[in-house]
Design a protein around this motif. Structure first.
Motif, PDB file in Angstrom:
ATOM      1  N   VAL A  49       0.847  -1.104  -0.150  1.00 53.77           N
ATOM      2  CA  VAL A  49      -0.104  -0.222  -0.058  1.00 53.77           C
ATOM      3  C   VAL A  49       0.878   1.378  -0.133  1.00 53.77           C
ATOM      4  O   VAL A  49       0.543   2.250  -0.854  1.00 53.77           O
ATOM      5  N   GLU A  50       2.016   1.202   0.677  1.00 54.04           N
ATOM      6  CA  GLU A  50       3.009   2.275   0.777  1.00 54.04           C
ATOM      7  C   GLU A  50       3.818   2.478  -0.469  1.00 54.04           C
ATOM      8  O   GLU A  50       4.588   3.392  -0.774  1.00 54.04           O
ATOM      9  N   GLY A  51       3.756   1.559  -1.446  1.00 54.73           N
ATOM     10  CA  GLY A  51       4.594   1.616  -2.801  1.00 54.73           C
ATOM     11  C   GLY A  51       5.766   1.160  -2.615  1.00 54.73           C
ATOM     12  O   GLY A  51       6.792   1.377  -3.362  1.00 54.73           O
ATOM     13  N   ARG A  52       6.166   0.439  -1.460  1.00 60.07           N
ATOM     14  CA  ARG A  52       7.537   0.161  -1.220  1.00 60.07           C
ATOM     15  C   ARG A  52       7.884  -1.313  -1.441  1.00 60.07           C
ATOM     16  O   ARG A  52       8.709  -1.887  -1.318  1.00 60.07           O
ATOM     17  N   LEU A  53       6.848  -2.334  -2.233  1.00 57.48           N
ATOM     18  CA  LEU A  53       6.974  -3.639  -2.289  1.00 57.48           C
ATOM     19  C   LEU A  53       6.630  -3.706  -3.692  1.00 57.48           C
ATOM     20  O   LEU A  53       5.670  -3.418  -4.463  1.00 57.48           O
ATOM     21  N   GLN A  54       7.678  -4.661  -4.378  1.00 56.60           N
ATOM     22  CA  GLN A  54       7.393  -5.100  -5.833  1.00 56.60           C
ATOM     23  C   GLN A  54       7.105  -6.572  -5.784  1.00 56.60           C
ATOM     24  O   GLN A  54       7.815  -7.190  -5.051  1.00 56.60           O
ATOM     25  N   ARG A  55       6.176  -7.111  -6.327  1.00 57.34           N
ATOM     26  CA  ARG A  55       5.794  -8.430  -6.520  1.00 57.34           C
ATOM     27  C   ARG A  55       6.152  -9.104  -7.732  1.00 57.34           C
ATOM     28  O   ARG A  55       5.945  -8.355  -8.690  1.00 57.34           O
ATOM     29  N   HIS A  56       6.659 -10.163  -7.559  1.00 62.47           N
ATOM     30  CA  HIS A  56       7.344 -10.937  -8.772  1.00 62.47           C
ATOM     31  C   HIS A  56       6.556 -12.008  -9.006  1.00 62.47           C
ATOM     32  O   HIS A  56       5.941 -12.591  -7.903  1.00 62.47           O
ATOM     33  N   GLY A  57       6.796 -12.728 -10.140  1.00 61.12           N
ATOM     34  CA  GLY A  57       6.277 -13.983 -10.240  1.00 61.12           C
ATOM     35  C   GLY A  57       6.839 -15.045  -9.205  1.00 61.12           C
ATOM     36  O   GLY A  57       7.884 -14.809  -8.507  1.00 61.12           O
ATOM     37  N   ALA A  58       6.237 -16.269  -9.098  1.00 58.63           N
ATOM     38  CA  ALA A  58       6.634 -17.403  -8.373  1.00 58.63           C
ATOM     39  C   ALA A  58       6.474 -16.645  -6.868  1.00 58.63           C
ATOM     40  O   ALA A  58       7.042 -17.345  -5.902  1.00 58.63           O
ATOM     41  N   ASN A  59       5.557 -16.286  -6.602  1.00 63.62           N
ATOM     42  CA  ASN A  59       5.127 -15.715  -5.048  1.00 63.62           C
ATOM     43  C   ASN A  59       6.155 -15.053  -4.453  1.00 63.62           C
ATOM     44  O   ASN A  59       6.725 -15.357  -3.275  1.00 63.62           O
ATOM     45  N   SER A  60       7.080 -14.062  -5.396  1.00 60.18           N
ATOM     46  CA  SER A  60       8.413 -13.524  -4.757  1.00 60.18           C
ATOM     47  C   SER A  60       8.203 -12.107  -4.482  1.00 60.18           C
ATOM     48  O   SER A  60       7.230 -11.687  -5.031  1.00 60.18           O
ATOM     49  N   VAL A  61       8.930 -11.287  -3.535  1.00 57.54           N
ATOM     50  CA  VAL A  61       8.779  -9.955  -3.310  1.00 57.54           C
ATOM     51  C   VAL A  61      10.016  -9.555  -3.241  1.00 57.54           C
ATOM     52  O   VAL A  61      10.837 -10.142  -2.859  1.00 57.54           O
ATOM     53  N   SER A  62      10.179  -8.180  -3.447  1.00 58.05           N
ATOM     54  CA  SER A  62      11.327  -7.560  -3.169  1.00 58.05           C
ATOM     55  C   SER A  62      11.119  -5.890  -2.547  1.00 58.05           C
ATOM     56  O   SER A  62       9.797  -5.564  -2.813  1.00 58.05           O
ATOM     57  N   LEU A  63      11.949  -5.323  -1.840  1.00 53.97           N
ATOM     58  CA  LEU A  63      11.766  -4.057  -1.487  1.00 53.97           C
ATOM     59  C   LEU A  63      11.902  -3.028  -2.839  1.00 53.97           C
ATOM     60  O   LEU A  63      12.934  -3.330  -3.206  1.00 53.97           O
ATOM     61  N   VAL A  64      11.225  -1.912  -2.621  1.00 54.50           N
ATOM     62  CA  VAL A  64      11.630  -0.774  -3.733  1.00 54.50           C
ATOM     63  C   VAL A  64      12.287   0.219  -3.260  1.00 54.50           C
ATOM     64  O   VAL A  64      11.845   0.741  -2.056  1.00 54.50           O
ATOM     65  N   TYR A  65      13.411   0.623  -3.747  1.00 48.95           N
ATOM     66  CA  TYR A  65      14.339   1.516  -3.247  1.00 48.95           C
ATOM     67  C   TYR A  65      13.984   2.972  -4.123  1.00 48.95           C
ATOM     68  O   TYR A  65      14.050   2.668  -5.401  1.00 48.95           O
ATOM     69  N   ASN A  66      13.658   3.759  -3.480  1.00 48.49           N
ATOM     70  CA  ASN A  66      13.401   5.198  -4.189  1.00 48.49           C
ATOM     71  C   ASN A  66      14.649   5.615  -4.785  1.00 48.49           C
ATOM     72  O   ASN A  66      15.737   5.786  -4.179  1.00 48.49           O
ATOM     73  N   GLN A  67      14.646   5.882  -6.029  1.00 43.62           N
ATOM     74  CA  GLN A  67      16.068   6.249  -7.062  1.00 43.62           C
ATOM     75  C   GLN A  67      15.947   7.878  -6.985  1.00 43.62           C
ATOM     76  O   GLN A  67      16.397   8.176  -8.357  1.00 43.62           O
ATOM     77  N   LYS A  68      15.581   8.690  -6.190  1.00 43.64           N
ATOM     78  CA  LYS A  68      15.592  10.097  -6.536  1.00 43.64           C
ATOM     79  C   LYS A  68      17.097  10.670  -6.540  1.00 43.64           C
ATOM     80  O   LYS A  68      17.734  10.253  -5.549  1.00 43.64           O
ATOM     81  N   LEU A  69      17.334  11.367  -7.468  1.00 37.17           N
ATOM     82  CA  LEU A  69      18.846  11.880  -7.355  1.00 37.17           C
ATOM     83  C   LEU A  69      18.745  13.547  -7.548  1.00 37.17           C
ATOM     84  O   LEU A  69      17.971  13.903  -8.049  1.00 37.17           O
TER      85      LEU A  69
END
Length: 69
Positions: A49-69
């Motif tokens: 909900v916070e937009g900090r999670l990315q869902r991948h296939g095979a029921n996997s997840v990763s953290l989204v890092y903000n790439q502001k430069l």
């Protein structure tokens, strides 16, 4: 009975500390975190909900890092 906020906050910290840019299977995350599936899924929903999670296939997840430069 435990307080309402502290256990969820602890679970949130544990999950965020285990997530990174590389996908991890949710089942592995549950096992490594030592939390219940319900606790882990609850934290993942919050992160999503916070937009900090990315869902991948095979029921996997990763953290989204903000790439502001």
């Amino acid at each position: 009975m435990q307080g309402d906020g502290a256990p969820q906050a602890d679970a949130h910290e544990v999950i965020v500390s285990l997530l990174g840019p590389a996908p991890i299977a949710i089942d592995d995350l549950i096992r490594v975190a030592g939390l219940t599936a319900r606790e882990v899924q609850g934290v993942l929903v919050e992160l999503d909900v916070e937009g900090r999670l990315q869902r991948h296939g095979a029921n996997s997840v990763s953290l989204v890092y903000n790439q502001k430069l």
